[in-house]
Design a protein around this motif. Structure first.
Motif, mmCIF file in Angstrom:
data_model
loop_
_atom_site.group_PDB
_atom_site.id
_atom_site.type_symbol
_atom_site.label_atom_id
_atom_site.label_comp_id
_atom_site.label_asym_id
_atom_site.label_seq_id
_atom_site.Cartn_x
_atom_site.Cartn_y
_atom_site.Cartn_z
ATOM 1 N N SER A 74 19.051 8.450 51.267
ATOM 2 C CA SER A 74 18.699 7.198 51.926
ATOM 3 C C SER A 74 19.627 7.019 53.122
ATOM 4 O O SER A 74 20.838 6.887 52.954
ATOM 5 N N VAL A 75 19.061 7.016 54.318
ATOM 6 C CA VAL A 75 19.834 6.956 55.561
ATOM 7 C C VAL A 75 19.553 5.657 56.295
ATOM 8 O O VAL A 75 18.389 5.288 56.512
ATOM 9 N N HIS A 76 20.625 4.987 56.667
ATOM 10 C CA HIS A 76 20.487 3.759 57.450
ATOM 11 C C HIS A 76 20.197 4.081 58.909
ATOM 12 O O HIS A 76 19.275 3.539 59.523
ATOM 13 N N SER A 77 21.011 4.992 59.479
ATOM 14 C CA SER A 77 20.872 5.341 60.888
ATOM 15 C C SER A 77 21.803 6.499 61.210
ATOM 16 O O SER A 77 22.555 6.960 60.361
ATOM 17 N N TRP A 78 21.747 6.968 62.438
ATOM 18 C CA TRP A 78 22.719 7.941 62.927
ATOM 19 C C TRP A 78 23.066 7.569 64.357
ATOM 20 O O TRP A 78 22.348 6.825 65.021
ATOM 21 N N ASP A 79 24.198 8.089 64.828
ATOM 22 C CA ASP A 79 24.646 7.732 66.175
ATOM 23 C C ASP A 79 25.608 8.796 66.683
ATOM 24 O O ASP A 79 26.138 9.604 65.906
ATOM 25 N N LEU A 80 25.832 8.814 67.974
ATOM 26 C CA LEU A 80 26.911 9.594 68.575
ATOM 27 C C LEU A 80 28.038 8.631 68.879
ATOM 28 O O LEU A 80 27.828 7.619 69.545
ATOM 29 N N SER A 81 29.224 8.924 68.381
ATOM 30 C CA SER A 81 30.347 8.001 68.475
ATOM 31 C C SER A 81 31.570 8.723 69.027
ATOM 32 O O SER A 81 31.762 9.919 68.788
ATOM 33 N N THR A 82 32.394 7.984 69.745
ATOM 34 C CA THR A 82 33.609 8.554 70.307
ATOM 35 C C THR A 82 34.813 7.721 69.910
ATOM 36 O O THR A 82 34.867 6.515 70.149
ATOM 37 N N GLY A 83 35.783 8.370 69.248
ATOM 38 C CA GLY A 83 37.070 7.748 68.976
ATOM 39 C C GLY A 83 37.126 6.758 67.831
ATOM 40 O O GLY A 83 38.168 6.175 67.577
ATOM 41 N N VAL A 84 36.025 6.561 67.104
ATOM 42 C CA VAL A 84 36.007 5.575 66.032
ATOM 43 C C VAL A 84 35.821 6.228 64.668
ATOM 44 O O VAL A 84 36.428 5.816 63.684
ATOM 45 N N ASP A 85 35.023 7.261 64.614
ATOM 46 C CA ASP A 85 34.639 7.884 63.346
ATOM 47 C C ASP A 85 35.233 9.280 63.187
ATOM 48 O O ASP A 85 34.620 10.155 62.567
ATOM 49 N N GLY A 86 36.434 9.461 63.727
ATOM 50 C CA GLY A 86 37.079 10.758 63.691
ATOM 51 C C GLY A 86 37.343 11.249 65.099
ATOM 52 O O GLY A 86 36.920 10.624 66.077
ATOM 53 N N PRO A 87 38.060 12.363 65.240
ATOM 54 C CA PRO A 87 38.451 12.838 66.577
ATOM 55 C C PRO A 87 37.270 13.311 67.417
ATOM 56 O O PRO A 87 36.319 13.892 66.914
ATOM 57 N N GLY A 88 37.356 13.030 68.709
ATOM 58 C CA GLY A 88 36.338 13.498 69.647
ATOM 59 C C GLY A 88 35.010 12.779 69.500
ATOM 60 O O GLY A 88 34.880 11.780 68.792
ATOM 61 N N THR A 89 34.009 13.295 70.180
ATOM 62 C CA THR A 89 32.654 12.763 70.077
ATOM 63 C C THR A 89 31.991 13.344 68.836
ATOM 64 O O THR A 89 32.027 14.548 68.606
ATOM 65 N N ARG A 90 31.381 12.481 68.033
ATOM 66 C CA ARG A 90 30.882 12.930 66.740
ATOM 67 C C ARG A 90 29.449 12.473 66.483
ATOM 68 O O ARG A 90 29.035 11.396 66.917
ATOM 69 N N PHE A 91 28.737 13.305 65.749
ATOM 70 C CA PHE A 91 27.446 12.919 65.208
ATOM 71 C C PHE A 91 27.736 12.227 63.886
ATOM 72 O O PHE A 91 28.321 12.825 62.982
ATOM 73 N N VAL A 92 27.344 10.962 63.770
ATOM 74 C CA VAL A 92 27.680 10.176 62.585
ATOM 75 C C VAL A 92 26.411 9.794 61.844
ATOM 76 O O VAL A 92 25.514 9.156 62.412
ATOM 77 N N ALA A 93 26.334 10.197 60.582
ATOM 78 C CA ALA A 93 25.223 9.812 59.717
ATOM 79 C C ALA A 93 25.671 8.629 58.866
ATOM 80 O O ALA A 93 26.637 8.738 58.102
#
Length: 272
Positions: free
Chosen positions: A34-53
């Motif tokens: 069950s997935v709410h969403s995904w996003d590309l994030s920088t500096g908030v969810d770990g180092p560098g730009t990240r694909f966040v599920a």
């Protein structure tokens, strides 16, 4: 309804390699979550730009949660791991160039340990990405050793040191998070601790000192994020017909945030 994440009678076992763990040997495909969403994030969810599920479902009911719409698994979208890996694969070149990776967050990803393990394993071994698990640690016993082997970094929320405050803030006991933190330390897993500074709730000096002392004792905490409380999610609470009890709580001042960071730094921790 979502299918069970693992066959009845065969729960994932902490400290062992359960055959139903995708990182070991998946027993069926496709793995669905069950997935709410995904996003590309920088500096908030770990180092560098990240694909966040962002997965749906969470056993905690934090008073300051800015995404209460992720609390119920049934409100998420039924999604296969294949689809999530294919989506992340579109951005791997950019992510690698930005020194990033992939993060599985929530909600609480360990509420869906098999789906989470599948994503982490495939992000790491198929896409070659640095992996991070964003968790409260409350369900840490659901993380098998196989799952954790596919995690490069754990973003661990330690929301309070005072037990009563923790229960008030989250609706759950603190001890499971501390147990999981000790397990991560024993495994030598890199950890970033996250601490939300909420005036009138978590900002007591003794409370901050307790979190700082504990984090420093682990020996595997490379960073502490002191996150100032904000009310950006209040609109979601209202839309869901829920009472946002921290409506009158102010955000901490810059001085309060700096003082909290200094407390962590005094224990030899890198705090931002």
């Amino acid at each position: 309804m979502l299918r069970p994440e693992f066959p009845v009678g065969r729960p994932a076992r902490a400290g062992g390699d359960d055959a139903s763990t995708p990182a070991g040997a998946a027993t069926r495909r496709p793995i669905v979550g069950s997935v709410h969403s995904w996003d590309l994030s920088t500096g908030v969810d770990g180092p560098g730009t990240r694909f966040v599920a962002f997965l749906s479902g969470c056993p905690l009911t934090c008073l300051y949660c800015h995404n209460p719409d992720t609390w119920r698994m049934r409100n998420g979208k039924r999604t296969t791991a294949d689809d999530m890996v294919a989506e992340a694969a579109k951005y791997t070149t950019f992510i690698r160039a930005a020194g990033g990776g992939a993060t599985v967050s929530g909600g609480e990803p360990l509420l869906q340990p098999v789906f989470t393990g599948e994503l982490l394993h495939r992000y790491k071994h198929e896409l070659g990405l640095h992996t991070a698990l964003d968790t409260s640690g409350f369900l840490g016993s659901r993380a098998t050793d196989a799952l954790l082997r596919d995690v490069d970094l754990v973003l661990l929320d330690i929301k309070s040191w005072d037990r009563e405050t923790y229960k008030k803030a989250t609706g759950r006991p603190l001890q499971p998070t501390l147990d999981f933190a000790h397990r991560l330390a024993d495994l030598g897993k890199e950890v970033h601790v996250r601490f939300v500074l909420v005036p009138g709730l978590t900002d007591e000096p003794a409370n901050i000192e307790g979190v700082a002392s504990f984090a420093a004792s682990l020996g595997n905490v490379s960073r502490v994020d002191v996150l100032p409380f904000h009310k950006l999610g209040e609109g979601k609470w209202q839309a869901l017909g829920m009472n946002f009890t921290l409506h009158d709580t102010p955000s901490p001042t810059a001085e309060q945030v700096a003082t909290a960071r200094e407390t962590f730094a005094a224990h030899g921790l890198y705090a931002v």
